[in-house]
Design a protein around this motif. Structure first.
Motif, short mmCIF file in Angstrom:
data_model
loop_
_atom_site.label_atom_id
_atom_site.label_comp_id
_atom_site.label_asym_id
_atom_site.label_seq_id
_atom_site.Cartn_x
_atom_site.Cartn_y
_atom_site.Cartn_z
N CYS A 50 0.83 -1.20 0.00
CA CYS A 50 0.00 0.00 0.00
C CYS A 50 0.87 1.26 0.00
N ALA A 51 0.33 2.35 -0.56
CA ALA A 51 1.07 3.60 -0.67
C ALA A 51 0.10 4.77 -0.46
N LYS A 52 0.63 5.99 -0.58
CA LYS A 52 -0.20 7.17 -0.33
C LYS A 52 -1.29 7.35 -1.38
N GLU A 53 -1.01 6.96 -2.62
CA GLU A 53 -1.99 7.09 -3.68
C GLU A 53 -2.56 5.71 -4.02
N GLY A 54 -3.80 5.69 -4.49
CA GLY A 54 -4.40 4.41 -4.83
C GLY A 54 -5.84 4.52 -5.26
N LYS A 55 -6.54 3.40 -5.17
CA LYS A 55 -7.94 3.31 -5.59
C LYS A 55 -8.84 3.13 -4.38
N SER A 56 -10.13 3.38 -4.58
CA SER A 56 -11.10 3.23 -3.49
C SER A 56 -12.44 2.74 -4.04
N LEU A 57 -13.14 1.98 -3.23
CA LEU A 57 -14.52 1.60 -3.52
C LEU A 57 -15.45 2.72 -3.05
N THR A 58 -16.65 2.77 -3.59
CA THR A 58 -17.64 3.75 -3.14
C THR A 58 -18.68 3.06 -2.25
N ALA A 59 -19.44 3.87 -1.55
CA ALA A 59 -20.52 3.32 -0.73
C ALA A 59 -21.53 2.57 -1.61
N GLU A 60 -21.75 3.06 -2.83
CA GLU A 60 -22.66 2.38 -3.75
C GLU A 60 -22.09 1.04 -4.20
N ASP A 61 -20.77 0.97 -4.35
CA ASP A 61 -20.13 -0.31 -4.67
C ASP A 61 -20.43 -1.34 -3.59
N ILE A 62 -20.24 -0.92 -2.34
CA ILE A 62 -20.47 -1.81 -1.21
C ILE A 62 -21.94 -2.23 -1.16
N LYS A 63 -22.82 -1.26 -1.33
CA LYS A 63 -24.26 -1.55 -1.29
C LYS A 63 -24.64 -2.54 -2.38
N LEU A 267 -14.98 -20.20 2.43
CA LEU A 267 -15.65 -19.51 3.53
C LEU A 267 -15.44 -17.99 3.45
N VAL A 268 -14.41 -17.60 2.71
CA VAL A 268 -13.95 -16.21 2.68
C VAL A 268 -13.87 -15.70 1.25
N ALA A 269 -14.34 -14.47 1.06
CA ALA A 269 -14.18 -13.77 -0.22
C ALA A 269 -13.80 -12.33 0.06
N GLY A 270 -13.26 -11.68 -0.96
CA GLY A 270 -12.88 -10.28 -0.80
C GLY A 270 -13.16 -9.49 -2.06
N VAL A 271 -13.23 -8.18 -1.88
CA VAL A 271 -13.35 -7.25 -3.01
C VAL A 271 -12.24 -6.23 -2.87
N ARG A 272 -11.38 -6.17 -3.87
CA ARG A 272 -10.26 -5.22 -3.83
C ARG A 272 -10.73 -3.81 -4.18
N SER A 273 -9.85 -2.85 -3.93
CA SER A 273 -10.21 -1.44 -4.10
C SER A 273 -10.52 -1.09 -5.55
N GLY A 274 -10.07 -1.91 -6.49
CA GLY A 274 -10.40 -1.69 -7.90
C GLY A 274 -11.63 -2.44 -8.35
N GLY A 275 -12.31 -3.11 -7.41
CA GLY A 275 -13.53 -3.84 -7.73
C GLY A 275 -13.34 -5.30 -8.03
N GLN A 276 -12.09 -5.78 -8.06
CA GLN A 276 -11.83 -7.18 -8.37
C GLN A 276 -12.37 -8.09 -7.27
N ILE A 277 -13.06 -9.13 -7.69
CA ILE A 277 -13.57 -10.14 -6.75
C ILE A 277 -12.50 -11.20 -6.58
#
Length: 354
Positions: A50-63, A267-277
Protein backbone atom coordinates in the motif's frame (compact mmCIF):
# COMPACT_ATOMS: atom_id res chain seq x y z
CA UNK A 1 0.07 -38.43 25.45
CA UNK A 2 -0.29 -40.77 22.50
CA UNK A 3 -4.04 -40.93 23.09
CA UNK A 4 -4.26 -37.12 22.92
CA UNK A 5 -2.23 -37.04 19.70
CA UNK A 6 -4.44 -39.73 18.17
CA UNK A 7 -7.58 -37.82 19.18
CA UNK A 8 -6.24 -34.59 17.68
CA UNK A 9 -5.29 -36.34 14.47
CA UNK A 10 -8.82 -37.75 14.15
CA UNK A 11 -10.28 -34.31 14.78
CA UNK A 12 -7.91 -32.76 12.24
CA UNK A 13 -9.04 -35.36 9.70
CA UNK A 14 -12.65 -34.36 10.40
CA UNK A 15 -11.75 -30.71 9.71
CA UNK A 16 -10.03 -31.74 6.47
CA UNK A 17 -13.15 -33.63 5.38
CA UNK A 18 -15.22 -30.53 6.18
CA UNK A 19 -12.84 -28.48 4.01
CA UNK A 20 -13.36 -30.93 1.14
CA UNK A 21 -17.13 -30.68 1.56
CA UNK A 22 -16.91 -26.87 1.55
CA UNK A 23 -15.05 -27.04 -1.73
CA UNK A 24 -18.20 -28.61 -3.18
CA UNK A 25 -20.68 -26.53 -1.18
CA UNK A 26 -19.01 -23.26 -0.11
CA UNK A 27 -20.51 -21.08 2.61
CA UNK A 28 -19.77 -17.36 2.61
CA UNK A 29 -18.99 -16.51 6.23
CA UNK A 30 -16.56 -13.59 5.94
CA UNK A 31 -16.52 -10.87 3.30
CA UNK A 32 -13.57 -8.46 3.21
CA UNK A 33 -13.73 -5.09 1.47
CA UNK A 34 -10.46 -3.33 0.69
CA UNK A 35 -12.30 -0.02 0.64
CA UNK A 36 -9.06 1.78 -0.24
CA UNK A 37 -5.50 0.67 -0.91
CA UNK A 38 -4.19 4.04 0.22
CA UNK A 39 -2.29 4.15 3.48
CA UNK A 40 -0.81 6.85 5.70
CA UNK A 41 2.11 4.60 6.71
CA UNK A 42 4.71 2.72 4.67
CA UNK A 43 5.16 -0.63 6.38
CA UNK A 44 8.22 -2.72 5.57
CA UNK A 45 6.19 -5.95 5.74
CA UNK A 46 3.04 -4.83 3.89
CA UNK A 47 1.64 -7.72 1.88
CA UNK A 48 -0.39 -5.37 -0.33
CA UNK A 49 2.39 -2.83 -0.93
CA UNK A 50 0.00 0.00 0.00
CA UNK A 51 1.07 3.60 -0.67
CA UNK A 52 -0.20 7.17 -0.33
CA UNK A 53 -1.99 7.09 -3.68
CA UNK A 54 -4.40 4.41 -4.83
CA UNK A 55 -7.94 3.31 -5.59
CA UNK A 56 -11.10 3.23 -3.49
CA UNK A 57 -14.52 1.60 -3.52
CA UNK A 58 -17.64 3.75 -3.14
CA UNK A 59 -20.52 3.32 -0.73
CA UNK A 60 -22.66 2.38 -3.75
CA UNK A 61 -20.13 -0.31 -4.67
CA UNK A 62 -20.47 -1.81 -1.21
CA UNK A 63 -24.26 -1.55 -1.29
CA UNK A 64 -24.41 -3.28 -4.66
CA UNK A 65 -22.35 -6.23 -3.43
CA UNK A 66 -24.38 -6.62 -0.24
CA UNK A 67 -27.65 -6.42 -2.20
CA UNK A 68 -26.48 -9.30 -4.38
CA UNK A 69 -25.94 -11.62 -1.41
CA UNK A 70 -28.70 -14.17 -1.23
CA UNK A 71 -29.00 -17.00 1.28
CA UNK A 72 -25.89 -15.98 3.20
CA UNK A 73 -25.16 -13.47 5.97
CA UNK A 74 -21.39 -13.03 6.16
CA UNK A 75 -19.56 -10.89 8.65
CA UNK A 76 -18.17 -7.87 6.81
CA UNK A 77 -14.66 -6.57 7.42
CA UNK A 78 -13.62 -3.11 6.22
CA UNK A 79 -9.91 -2.94 5.58
CA UNK A 80 -7.27 -1.31 3.42
CA UNK A 81 -4.74 0.20 3.15
CA UNK A 82 -5.95 2.23 6.04
CA UNK A 83 -9.76 2.15 5.82
CA UNK A 84 -10.26 5.37 7.77
CA UNK A 85 -8.46 7.31 5.04
CA UNK A 86 -11.54 6.77 2.87
CA UNK A 87 -13.41 10.12 2.72
CA UNK A 88 -16.75 8.28 2.94
CA UNK A 89 -15.69 5.75 5.55
CA UNK A 90 -18.60 6.41 7.90
CA UNK A 91 -21.09 6.47 5.03
CA UNK A 92 -19.86 3.00 4.11
CA UNK A 93 -19.98 1.85 7.73
CA UNK A 94 -23.54 3.13 8.13
CA UNK A 95 -24.53 1.43 4.88
CA UNK A 96 -23.27 -1.94 6.10
CA UNK A 97 -25.03 -1.47 9.43
CA UNK A 98 -28.31 -0.36 7.86
CA UNK A 99 -28.33 -3.41 5.59
CA UNK A 100 -28.19 -5.63 8.67
CA UNK A 101 -24.64 -6.96 8.41
CA UNK A 102 -22.34 -7.41 11.38
CA UNK A 103 -19.07 -5.62 10.62
CA UNK A 104 -15.58 -5.06 11.91
CA UNK A 105 -12.40 -3.28 10.88
CA UNK A 106 -8.65 -3.69 10.72
CA UNK A 107 -6.76 -0.43 11.26
CA UNK A 108 -3.45 1.11 12.27
CA UNK A 109 -5.51 3.37 14.61
CA UNK A 110 -3.43 6.45 13.77
CA UNK A 111 -6.54 8.43 12.79
CA UNK A 112 -8.69 7.39 15.76
CA UNK A 113 -9.38 9.83 18.56
CA UNK A 114 -12.27 10.08 21.01
CA UNK A 115 -14.65 11.57 18.41
CA UNK A 116 -13.87 8.92 15.80
CA UNK A 117 -14.21 6.11 18.34
CA UNK A 118 -17.61 7.42 19.43
CA UNK A 119 -18.68 7.62 15.79
CA UNK A 120 -17.55 4.03 15.23
CA UNK A 121 -19.82 3.03 18.10
CA UNK A 122 -22.74 4.80 16.42
CA UNK A 123 -21.98 2.98 13.18
CA UNK A 124 -22.38 -0.37 14.88
CA UNK A 125 -18.83 -1.68 14.59
CA UNK A 126 -18.59 -4.94 16.52
CA UNK A 127 -14.91 -5.89 16.27
CA UNK A 128 -11.66 -4.06 15.62
CA UNK A 129 -8.09 -5.24 15.16
CA UNK A 130 -5.24 -2.78 15.68
CA UNK A 131 -1.60 -3.37 14.73
CA UNK A 132 1.10 -2.75 17.33
CA UNK A 133 4.36 -4.25 16.16
CA UNK A 134 6.64 -4.17 19.16
CA UNK A 135 7.56 -1.31 21.44
CA UNK A 136 7.79 2.27 20.22
CA UNK A 137 11.12 2.22 18.39
CA UNK A 138 10.51 -1.10 16.65
CA UNK A 139 6.93 -0.23 15.67
CA UNK A 140 7.89 3.15 14.19
CA UNK A 141 10.78 1.61 12.25
CA UNK A 142 8.56 -1.10 10.77
CA UNK A 143 5.74 1.33 10.02
CA UNK A 144 8.02 3.90 8.40
CA UNK A 145 6.84 6.86 10.48
CA UNK A 146 8.09 8.42 13.69
CA UNK A 147 5.28 8.83 16.21
CA UNK A 148 3.13 6.04 14.72
CA UNK A 149 3.34 3.97 17.93
CA UNK A 150 2.13 6.80 20.16
CA UNK A 151 -0.73 7.55 17.77
CA UNK A 152 -1.71 3.87 17.65
CA UNK A 153 -1.72 3.60 21.45
CA UNK A 154 -3.81 6.76 21.62
CA UNK A 155 -6.24 5.21 19.13
CA UNK A 156 -6.44 1.97 21.11
CA UNK A 157 -7.12 3.95 24.28
CA UNK A 158 -9.88 5.93 22.56
CA UNK A 159 -11.48 2.71 21.31
CA UNK A 160 -11.46 1.21 24.80
CA UNK A 161 -12.90 4.43 26.23
CA UNK A 162 -15.75 4.11 23.72
CA UNK A 163 -16.50 0.60 24.95
CA UNK A 164 -14.66 -1.49 22.36
CA UNK A 165 -12.39 -4.41 23.17
CA UNK A 166 -9.77 -4.14 20.42
CA UNK A 167 -7.61 -7.09 19.55
CA UNK A 168 -3.96 -6.11 19.16
CA UNK A 169 -2.09 -7.86 16.34
CA UNK A 170 1.70 -7.94 16.36
CA UNK A 171 3.69 -8.85 13.25
CA UNK A 172 6.71 -10.64 14.69
CA UNK A 173 10.03 -10.54 12.85
CA UNK A 174 13.71 -10.85 13.63
CA UNK A 175 13.94 -7.26 14.84
CA UNK A 176 11.17 -7.34 17.44
CA UNK A 177 10.91 -10.95 18.59
CA UNK A 178 13.02 -10.08 21.61
CA UNK A 179 10.38 -7.57 22.76
CA UNK A 180 7.50 -9.99 23.27
CA UNK A 181 7.75 -9.98 27.05
CA UNK A 182 8.00 -6.18 27.24
CA UNK A 183 5.05 -5.76 24.90
CA UNK A 184 3.05 -8.36 26.83
CA UNK A 185 3.52 -6.38 30.06
CA UNK A 186 2.59 -3.13 28.32
CA UNK A 187 -0.58 -4.55 26.79
CA UNK A 188 -1.57 -6.16 30.09
CA UNK A 189 -1.23 -2.84 31.89
CA UNK A 190 -3.16 -1.12 29.10
CA UNK A 191 -6.07 -3.51 29.70
CA UNK A 192 -5.97 -5.38 26.38
CA UNK A 193 -7.73 -8.74 26.66
CA UNK A 194 -6.82 -10.22 23.25
CA UNK A 195 -3.35 -10.27 21.69
CA UNK A 196 -2.46 -11.98 18.43
CA UNK A 197 1.28 -12.30 17.73
CA UNK A 198 1.83 -13.62 14.19
CA UNK A 199 4.88 -14.16 12.02
CA UNK A 200 5.63 -11.82 9.13
CA UNK A 201 4.63 -13.66 5.96
CA UNK A 202 6.82 -14.05 2.82
CA UNK A 203 4.57 -11.81 0.72
CA UNK A 204 4.63 -8.22 -0.53
CA UNK A 205 7.36 -5.93 0.78
CA UNK A 206 8.51 -8.50 3.32
CA UNK A 207 10.14 -10.41 0.46
CA UNK A 208 12.52 -7.50 -0.05
CA UNK A 209 14.26 -8.14 3.26
CA UNK A 210 15.22 -11.55 4.61
CA UNK A 211 15.43 -10.02 8.09
CA UNK A 212 11.63 -9.75 8.05
CA UNK A 213 11.13 -13.52 8.04
CA UNK A 214 11.55 -15.67 11.14
CA UNK A 215 14.12 -18.43 11.17
CA UNK A 216 12.90 -21.95 12.04
CA UNK A 217 14.23 -21.46 15.57
CA UNK A 218 12.47 -18.10 15.94
CA UNK A 219 9.21 -19.55 14.61
CA UNK A 220 9.37 -22.38 17.15
CA UNK A 221 10.11 -19.84 19.88
CA UNK A 222 7.08 -17.73 18.87
CA UNK A 223 4.74 -20.73 18.99
CA UNK A 224 6.22 -21.87 22.30
CA UNK A 225 5.78 -18.37 23.72
CA UNK A 226 2.13 -18.21 22.72
CA UNK A 227 1.49 -21.69 24.07
CA UNK A 228 3.09 -20.80 27.40
CA UNK A 229 0.95 -17.69 27.81
CA UNK A 230 -2.26 -19.50 26.85
CA UNK A 231 -1.79 -22.05 29.62
CA UNK A 232 -0.54 -19.58 32.23
CA UNK A 233 -3.36 -19.11 34.79
CA UNK A 234 -1.89 -15.73 35.67
CA UNK A 235 -2.10 -14.39 32.11
CA UNK A 236 -4.77 -11.64 32.06
CA UNK A 237 -5.48 -11.81 28.34
CA UNK A 238 -6.17 -14.21 25.51
CA UNK A 239 -2.94 -14.76 23.59
CA UNK A 240 -3.51 -16.48 20.26
CA UNK A 241 -1.78 -17.24 17.01
CA UNK A 242 -3.56 -16.22 13.79
CA UNK A 243 -5.59 -18.37 11.44
CA UNK A 244 -2.67 -19.03 9.09
CA UNK A 245 -0.74 -22.27 8.66
CA UNK A 246 -1.06 -25.88 9.59
CA UNK A 247 1.24 -26.24 12.61
CA UNK A 248 1.37 -30.00 13.10
CA UNK A 249 -0.43 -32.19 15.61
CA UNK A 250 1.63 -30.93 18.54
CA UNK A 251 0.77 -27.22 18.22
CA UNK A 252 -2.71 -27.39 16.71
CA UNK A 253 -5.33 -26.27 19.28
CA UNK A 254 -2.48 -25.36 21.64
CA UNK A 255 -1.77 -21.88 20.23
CA UNK A 256 -5.31 -21.01 19.07
CA UNK A 257 -8.83 -22.18 19.84
CA UNK A 258 -9.47 -23.85 16.50
CA UNK A 259 -7.80 -26.25 14.11
CA UNK A 260 -6.27 -24.92 10.91
CA UNK A 261 -8.60 -24.49 7.95
CA UNK A 262 -7.82 -22.08 5.12
CA UNK A 263 -11.18 -20.55 4.19
CA UNK A 264 -10.07 -18.74 1.03
CA UNK A 265 -12.73 -19.20 -1.62
CA UNK A 266 -14.81 -21.61 0.47
CA UNK A 267 -15.65 -19.51 3.53
CA UNK A 268 -13.95 -16.21 2.68
CA UNK A 269 -14.18 -13.77 -0.22
CA UNK A 270 -12.88 -10.28 -0.80
CA UNK A 271 -13.35 -7.25 -3.01
CA UNK A 272 -10.26 -5.22 -3.83
CA UNK A 273 -10.21 -1.44 -4.10
CA UNK A 274 -10.40 -1.69 -7.90
CA UNK A 275 -13.53 -3.84 -7.73
CA UNK A 276 -11.83 -7.18 -8.37
CA UNK A 277 -13.57 -10.14 -6.75
CA UNK A 278 -11.08 -12.43 -5.08
CA UNK A 279 -10.62 -14.81 -2.19
CA UNK A 280 -8.57 -13.72 0.87
CA UNK A 281 -7.16 -10.22 0.32
CA UNK A 282 -3.74 -11.41 1.52
CA UNK A 283 -3.41 -13.63 -1.55
CA UNK A 284 -1.13 -12.37 -4.31
CA UNK A 285 -2.97 -10.02 -6.65
CA UNK A 286 -2.69 -12.02 -9.87
CA UNK A 287 -4.92 -11.76 -12.93
CA UNK A 288 -5.45 -15.53 -13.00
CA UNK A 289 -6.80 -15.46 -9.44
CA UNK A 290 -9.29 -12.65 -10.05
CA UNK A 291 -12.80 -14.11 -10.22
CA UNK A 292 -14.61 -11.12 -11.68
CA UNK A 293 -15.30 -7.44 -11.03
CA UNK A 294 -18.22 -5.89 -9.17
CA UNK A 295 -18.46 -3.27 -11.92
CA UNK A 296 -19.57 -5.88 -14.43
CA UNK A 297 -20.46 -9.03 -12.50
CA UNK A 298 -23.02 -10.04 -9.89
CA UNK A 299 -20.97 -10.83 -6.81
CA UNK A 300 -23.10 -13.72 -5.58
CA UNK A 301 -23.18 -15.38 -8.98
CA UNK A 302 -19.39 -15.22 -9.05
CA UNK A 303 -19.24 -16.69 -5.54
CA UNK A 304 -21.42 -19.60 -6.60
CA UNK A 305 -19.75 -20.40 -9.90
CA UNK A 306 -16.18 -19.13 -9.59
CA UNK A 307 -13.20 -19.67 -7.29
CA UNK A 308 -12.22 -22.96 -8.94
CA UNK A 309 -8.55 -22.43 -8.03
CA UNK A 310 -9.55 -22.54 -4.35
CA UNK A 311 -12.06 -25.36 -4.59
CA UNK A 312 -9.66 -28.06 -5.67
CA UNK A 313 -6.84 -30.00 -4.07
CA UNK A 314 -3.85 -27.96 -5.18
CA UNK A 315 -1.48 -30.44 -3.50
CA UNK A 316 -2.42 -33.14 -6.04
CA UNK A 317 0.05 -31.82 -8.61
CA UNK A 318 2.61 -30.31 -6.24
CA UNK A 319 5.86 -32.27 -6.18
CA UNK A 320 6.71 -31.03 -2.71
CA UNK A 321 3.34 -32.02 -1.23
CA UNK A 322 2.41 -35.22 -3.03
CA UNK A 323 4.50 -37.54 -0.85
CA UNK A 324 3.86 -35.75 2.45
CA UNK A 325 2.09 -37.72 5.19
CA UNK A 326 0.36 -34.50 6.36
CA UNK A 327 -0.95 -33.62 2.91
CA UNK A 328 -4.62 -34.49 3.48
CA UNK A 329 -4.83 -32.54 6.73
CA UNK A 330 -2.71 -29.59 5.61
CA UNK A 331 -4.33 -29.20 2.19
CA UNK A 332 -1.43 -27.10 0.92
CA UNK A 333 -1.49 -24.76 3.93
CA UNK A 334 -2.65 -21.14 3.50
CA UNK A 335 -3.60 -19.90 0.06
CA UNK A 336 -1.91 -16.54 0.70
CA UNK A 337 1.47 -18.25 1.14
CA UNK A 338 1.08 -20.59 -1.82
CA UNK A 339 3.48 -19.92 -4.68
CA UNK A 340 0.98 -19.84 -7.55
CA UNK A 341 3.75 -19.54 -10.13
CA UNK A 342 5.74 -22.59 -9.00
CA UNK A 343 2.74 -24.45 -7.57
CA UNK A 344 4.17 -25.11 -4.11
CA UNK A 345 3.91 -23.68 -0.60
CA UNK A 346 6.09 -20.74 0.39
CA UNK A 347 5.82 -21.83 4.01
CA UNK A 348 5.47 -25.38 5.30
CA UNK A 349 5.42 -26.85 8.80
CA UNK A 350 8.52 -28.83 7.82
CA UNK A 351 10.33 -25.52 7.25
CA UNK A 352 10.24 -24.71 10.94
CA UNK A 353 10.49 -28.20 12.33
CA UNK A 354 6.92 -28.55 13.57
Amino acid sequence: MTDIADLKRRQLADVARRRDELRKNPRLRWLFFEITNRCNLFCAHCGSRCAKEGKSLTAEDIKGVLRSIRGEKPTVCLTGGEPMLHPDFFKIADTVRDMGFCWGMTTNAVLIGDAEAARLRESGMSTVSVSLDGMERSHDRLRGQSGAWKKAVKGITALMKAGFRPQVTTAVHGGNIGELDELYVFLSELGIDSWRPINVEPIGRACESKDMLLSPEQMRYLLSYIRKKRFDPGCPMEVTYGCSHYLGVGDERMVRDHYFLCGAGILVAGVRSGGQICACLDIEDRDDLVQGNIGTDDFMEVWKSGFSAFRRDRTADCGRCVGCAERFICGGDSAHTWDWERNEPLLCLRDFGA
